[in-house]
Motif scaffolding. Structure first.
Motif, PDB file in Angstrom:
ATOM      1  N   ASP A  26     -59.387   8.407  31.651  1.00 68.67           N
ATOM      2  CA  ASP A  26     -58.761   9.531  32.329  1.00 68.67           C
ATOM      3  C   ASP A  26     -57.481   9.888  31.588  1.00 68.67           C
ATOM      4  OD1 ASP A  26     -58.422  11.484  34.282  1.00 68.67           O
ATOM      5  OD2 ASP A  26     -57.405  10.137  35.671  1.00 68.67           O
ATOM      6  N   SER A  28     -54.238  13.084  31.541  1.00 71.46           N
ATOM      7  CA  SER A  28     -53.663  14.327  32.019  1.00 71.46           C
ATOM      8  C   SER A  28     -52.369  14.570  31.259  1.00 71.46           C
ATOM      9  CB  SER A  28     -53.383  14.214  33.528  1.00 71.46           C
ATOM     10  OG  SER A  28     -52.601  15.293  33.962  1.00 71.46           O
ATOM     11  N   GLU A  30     -49.271  17.498  31.171  1.00 67.51           N
ATOM     12  CA  GLU A  30     -48.740  18.713  31.767  1.00 67.51           C
ATOM     13  C   GLU A  30     -47.449  19.086  31.053  1.00 67.51           C
ATOM     14  OE1 GLU A  30     -47.431  20.456  36.133  1.00 67.51           O
ATOM     15  OE2 GLU A  30     -48.246  18.440  35.967  1.00 67.51           O
ATOM     16  N   THR A  70     -47.954   5.956  32.167  1.00 66.85           N
ATOM     17  CA  THR A  70     -47.394   7.176  32.736  1.00 66.85           C
ATOM     18  C   THR A  70     -46.113   7.442  31.963  1.00 66.85           C
ATOM     19  OG1 THR A  70     -48.304   6.665  34.905  1.00 66.85           O
ATOM     20  CG2 THR A  70     -46.561   8.319  34.819  1.00 66.85           C
ATOM     21  N   GLU A  86     -50.298  11.178  31.602  1.00 68.46           N
ATOM     22  CA  GLU A  86     -50.921  10.022  32.235  1.00 68.46           C
ATOM     23  C   GLU A  86     -52.178   9.691  31.442  1.00 68.46           C
ATOM     24  OE1 GLU A  86     -51.531  11.441  36.204  1.00 68.46           O
ATOM     25  OE2 GLU A  86     -49.507  10.897  36.828  1.00 68.46           O
TER      26      GLU A  86
END
Length: 164
Positions: A26, A28, A30, A70, A86
């Motif tokens: 996973d 992510s 941003e 993170t 992340e």
């Protein structure tokens, strides 16, 4: 010759470790700065948190080790978030010959060390592709992380006894 054979027999089985696969489970990223549309001078303050997890797989001698990162970057001057990354990175390992009492630290120290260079490259590429200078992670002291987690768990176990 008999002494040599006895000495070898007492040494125990040979430790064996192979990385069978590794992958991003996973991720992510941003870019908050671009979404806000603000510019100007930026002095980043980068915070990295690391969580580790390991579990036995259904196949004999196979283990899955997960490194969760993170990363928060904030502008020091305005304390505004610049970006958040992340990443959950998994290594699947075949491990034999590690004594049972040493397996847990082995999984949470040695295995993350093996996959860390790949994690570092991914973080560098993602931050660069996300519009920032490449973030080159410092080495992570997995031994200290392990010790901190053991101390935290021991504190949790002993805390209720102090209240009783």
């Amino acid at each position: 010759m008999a002494e040599h054979e006895n000495g070898t027999a007492q040494a125990g089985p040979q430790m064996k470790m192979n990385i069978l696969s590794q992958f991003i489970r996973d991720m992510s990223f941003e870019n908050v700065l671009a979404q806000r549309g603000t510019g100007g001078e930026v002095q980043p303050d980068v915070q990295v948190s690391v969580n580790l997890d390991a579990k036995k797989r259904s196949v004999e001698h196979q283990y899955e080790v997960v490194v969760k990162l993170t990363i928060n970057s904030r502008n020091k001057a305005a304390n505004e978030v610049l970006f958040v990354l992340e990443l959950e990175y998994v290594g699947v390992f075949h491990i034999e010959g590690v004594p049972e009492e040493q397996l847990h630290p082995f999984l949470l120290i040695e295995c993350p060390r093996m996959v860390f260079p790949f994690i570092r490259r991914i973080v560098s590429d993602i931050t660069h592709d996300g519009g920032f200078p490449p973030l080159n992670l410092e080495n992570i002291d997995f031994v200290q992380l392990y010790r901190n987690e053991i101390a935290r768990r021991q504190a949790q176990v002993s805390a209720p006894k102090a209240d009783a």
